[in-house]
Write a protein that holds these residues in place. Structure first.
Motif, PDB file in Angstrom:
ATOM      1  N   LYS A  23       2.525 -12.766   1.116  1.00  0.00           N
ATOM      2  CA  LYS A  23       1.665 -13.926   0.839  1.00  0.00           C
ATOM      3  C   LYS A  23       0.233 -13.486   0.554  1.00  0.00           C
ATOM      4  CE  LYS A  23       4.146 -17.684   3.056  1.00  0.00           C
ATOM      5  NZ  LYS A  23       4.088 -18.752   4.066  1.00  0.00           N
ATOM      6  N   LYS A  24      -0.252 -12.515   1.314  1.00  0.00           N
ATOM      7  CA  LYS A  24      -1.605 -11.997   1.113  1.00  0.00           C
ATOM      8  C   LYS A  24      -1.774 -11.428  -0.295  1.00  0.00           C
ATOM      9  CE  LYS A  24      -2.964  -7.945   2.592  1.00  0.00           C
ATOM     10  NZ  LYS A  24      -3.197  -6.790   3.428  1.00  0.00           N
ATOM     11  N   ASN A  25      -0.708 -10.831  -0.824  1.00  0.00           N
ATOM     12  CA  ASN A  25      -0.746 -10.224  -2.155  1.00  0.00           C
ATOM     13  C   ASN A  25      -0.249 -11.161  -3.253  1.00  0.00           C
ATOM     14  OD1 ASN A  25      -1.566  -7.224  -1.952  1.00  0.00           O
ATOM     15  ND2 ASN A  25      -0.199  -7.521  -0.207  1.00  0.00           N
ATOM     16  N   ASN A  26      -0.012 -12.418  -2.908  1.00  0.00           N
ATOM     17  CA  ASN A  26       0.440 -13.427  -3.878  1.00  0.00           C
ATOM     18  C   ASN A  26       1.717 -13.039  -4.616  1.00  0.00           C
ATOM     19  OD1 ASN A  26      -1.718 -15.296  -3.418  1.00  0.00           O
ATOM     20  ND2 ASN A  26      -3.046 -13.883  -4.546  1.00  0.00           N
ATOM     21  N   VAL A  27       2.652 -12.418  -3.897  1.00  0.00           N
ATOM     22  CA  VAL A  27       3.917 -12.036  -4.517  1.00  0.00           C
ATOM     23  C   VAL A  27       5.130 -12.644  -3.806  1.00  0.00           C
ATOM     24  CG1 VAL A  27       3.056  -9.891  -5.560  1.00  0.00           C
ATOM     25  CG2 VAL A  27       3.987  -9.852  -3.224  1.00  0.00           C
ATOM     26  N   PHE A  28       4.891 -13.495  -2.818  1.00  0.00           N
ATOM     27  CA  PHE A  28       6.006 -14.118  -2.103  1.00  0.00           C
ATOM     28  C   PHE A  28       6.629 -15.208  -2.967  1.00  0.00           C
ATOM     29  CE2 PHE A  28       7.525 -17.674   0.531  1.00  0.00           C
ATOM     30  CZ  PHE A  28       8.601 -17.044   1.126  1.00  0.00           C
TER      31      PHE A  28
ATOM     32  N   GLU B 225       2.413  -3.125  -0.448  1.00  0.00           N
ATOM     33  CA  GLU B 225       1.171  -3.099  -1.253  1.00  0.00           C
ATOM     34  C   GLU B 225       1.445  -2.427  -2.601  1.00  0.00           C
ATOM     35  OE1 GLU B 225      -2.033  -4.176  -0.418  1.00  0.00           O
ATOM     36  OE2 GLU B 225      -1.573  -4.855   1.616  1.00  0.00           O
ATOM     37  N   ILE B 226       2.175  -1.311  -2.570  1.00  0.00           N
ATOM     38  CA  ILE B 226       2.508  -0.597  -3.811  1.00  0.00           C
ATOM     39  C   ILE B 226       3.417  -1.455  -4.684  1.00  0.00           C
ATOM     40  CG2 ILE B 226       3.695   1.420  -4.785  1.00  0.00           C
ATOM     41  CD1 ILE B 226       2.778   2.941  -2.178  1.00  0.00           C
ATOM     42  N   LEU B 227       4.448  -2.044  -4.081  1.00  0.00           N
ATOM     43  CA  LEU B 227       5.371  -2.887  -4.851  1.00  0.00           C
ATOM     44  C   LEU B 227       4.651  -4.079  -5.458  1.00  0.00           C
ATOM     45  CD1 LEU B 227       8.557  -2.928  -2.569  1.00  0.00           C
ATOM     46  CD2 LEU B 227       8.147  -1.552  -4.622  1.00  0.00           C
ATOM     47  N   ALA B 228       3.767  -4.707  -4.691  1.00  0.00           N
ATOM     48  CA  ALA B 228       3.021  -5.868  -5.187  1.00  0.00           C
ATOM     49  C   ALA B 228       2.202  -5.513  -6.412  1.00  0.00           C
ATOM     50  CB  ALA B 228       2.114  -6.416  -4.083  1.00  0.00           C
TER      51      ALA B 228
ATOM     52  N   GLY C   4      11.963  11.714   1.153  1.00  0.00           N
ATOM     53  CA  GLY C   4      10.534  11.633   1.382  1.00  0.00           C
ATOM     54  C   GLY C   4      10.105  10.231   1.736  1.00  0.00           C
ATOM     55  N   GLU C   5       8.803  10.091   1.897  1.00  0.00           N
ATOM     56  CA  GLU C   5       8.216   8.795   2.230  1.00  0.00           C
ATOM     57  C   GLU C   5       8.033   7.989   0.942  1.00  0.00           C
ATOM     58  OE1 GLU C   5       7.693   7.641   5.250  1.00  0.00           O
ATOM     59  OE2 GLU C   5       8.372   9.525   6.134  1.00  0.00           O
ATOM     60  N   ALA C   6       8.471   6.751   0.964  1.00  0.00           N
ATOM     61  CA  ALA C   6       8.360   5.886  -0.213  1.00  0.00           C
ATOM     62  C   ALA C   6       6.911   5.738  -0.657  1.00  0.00           C
ATOM     63  CB  ALA C   6       8.965   4.520   0.078  1.00  0.00           C
TER      64      ALA C   6
ATOM     65  N   ASN D 217       6.523   2.141   7.330  1.00  0.00           N
ATOM     66  CA  ASN D 217       5.354   2.001   6.445  1.00  0.00           C
ATOM     67  C   ASN D 217       5.439   0.745   5.575  1.00  0.00           C
ATOM     68  OD1 ASN D 217       4.319   4.533   7.352  1.00  0.00           O
ATOM     69  ND2 ASN D 217       5.655   5.566   5.890  1.00  0.00           N
ATOM     70  N   LEU D 218       5.967  -0.326   6.133  1.00  0.00           N
ATOM     71  CA  LEU D 218       6.236  -1.531   5.347  1.00  0.00           C
ATOM     72  C   LEU D 218       4.994  -2.065   4.642  1.00  0.00           C
ATOM     73  CD1 LEU D 218       8.349  -3.635   4.499  1.00  0.00           C
ATOM     74  CD2 LEU D 218       7.714  -4.947   6.520  1.00  0.00           C
ATOM     75  N   GLU D 219       3.872  -2.101   5.329  1.00  0.00           N
ATOM     76  CA  GLU D 219       2.665  -2.653   4.708  1.00  0.00           C
ATOM     77  C   GLU D 219       2.266  -1.871   3.476  1.00  0.00           C
ATOM     78  OE1 GLU D 219      -1.846  -4.204   5.661  1.00  0.00           O
ATOM     79  OE2 GLU D 219      -0.669  -3.343   7.290  1.00  0.00           O
ATOM     80  N   GLN D 220       2.249  -0.545   3.579  1.00  0.00           N
ATOM     81  CA  GLN D 220       1.857   0.282   2.438  1.00  0.00           C
ATOM     82  C   GLN D 220       2.882   0.186   1.299  1.00  0.00           C
ATOM     83  OE1 GLN D 220       1.975   1.200   5.659  1.00  0.00           O
ATOM     84  NE2 GLN D 220       0.471   2.769   6.141  1.00  0.00           N
TER      85      GLN D 220
END
Length: 174
Positions: A134-139, A107-110, A80-82, A101-104
Motif C-alpha cells: 500500500k505504501k508503494n501504491n502497488v496493492f 520495494e524492488i518489485l514495486a 543467493g539473496e533476492a 527480507n520481505l520489505e526490500q
C-alpha cells in the motif's frame, strides 16, 4: 519431488497465484524463495524463461533436481539473496514464496516488476506485505484460500482442512 524444509505451495494455490499473474508466453518469471521449485515448474509451462531464487543450499538442490526431473530447460536456479539478484534481472512477473527480507524485496518489485503475487501463511507476513504494498501504491488484491481434502473416515469421506494461505496481488496499472 524432493522437498526442502518448509511447506510446499499447494497445487491449487499455485494455480490461483499464476492465474492472477496472467503469464504470457513471452514473459520472464521469477520465483523468490523457490523451495522445491513447484511454482517455478508450473510457471515454466507458461513463461518463456523462469528464474528460481533461494538462499538455502537444500532448496537450491531440491529445486534443481525437481526441475531436471521434469525435463524443463527454461528454468535457471539461482542461489543467493533476492535483494541482490533481482536488480540485475529483467522480469515481467514474480511470485514471492519466502518472507526473508520481505520489505526490500517488495520495494524492488514495486519499482521494476509489473505483476507479482506474495504468498503468506503467517499473519505477520500478510500485515507486513500489505503495508509495504500500500505504501508503494502497488496493492491490488488480497485473497485467503482455504482448501479441504477428502479423507476416509468410518467407511465414508470427511473433509480435512489444510492451513489457509493468503495471496497478495500487486503491481502497476498494466
Amino acid at each position: 519431488m524432493i522437498y526442502p524444509t518448509g511447506t510446499p505451495t499447494q497445487p491449487e494455490v499455485i494455480a490461483v497465484a499464476l492465474s492472477k499473474l496472467n503469464i504470457k508466453p513471452a514473459d520472464v518469471f521469477v520465483d523468490i524463495g523457490c523451495g522445491s521449485g513447484s511454482v517455478s515448474i508450473s510457471a515454466a509451462r507458461l513463461a518463456k524463461r523462469v528464474y528460481a531464487i533461494d538462499s538455502r543450499d537444500e532448496a537450491v538442490r531440491a529445486a534443481t533436481e525437481n526441475i531436471k526431473e521434469c525435463g524443463l530447460t527454461n528454468v535457471q536456479v539461482l542461489k543467493g539473496e533476492a535483494t541482490q539478484l533481482l536488480p540485475d534481472l529483467e522480469v515481467d512477473c514474480a511470485f514471492v514464496g519466502g518472507s526473508k527480507n520481505l520489505e526490500q524485496v517488495l520495494e524492488i518489485l514495486a519499482e521494476k516488476v509489473p505483476r507479482f503475487v506474495v504468498s503468506a501463511v503467517r499473519m505477520e507476513t500478510v500485515f507486513s506485505a500489505l503495508e509495504i504494498m500500500k505504501k508503494n501504491n502497488v496493492f491490488k488484491e488480497l485473497l485467503q484460500i482455504q482448501l479441504s481434502r477428502g479423507n476416509e473416515l468410518a467407511g465414508g469421506t470427511m473433509l480435512k482442512p489444510e492451513n489457509p494461505v493468503f495471496l497478495l496481488v500487486g503491481g502497476g496499472s498494466c
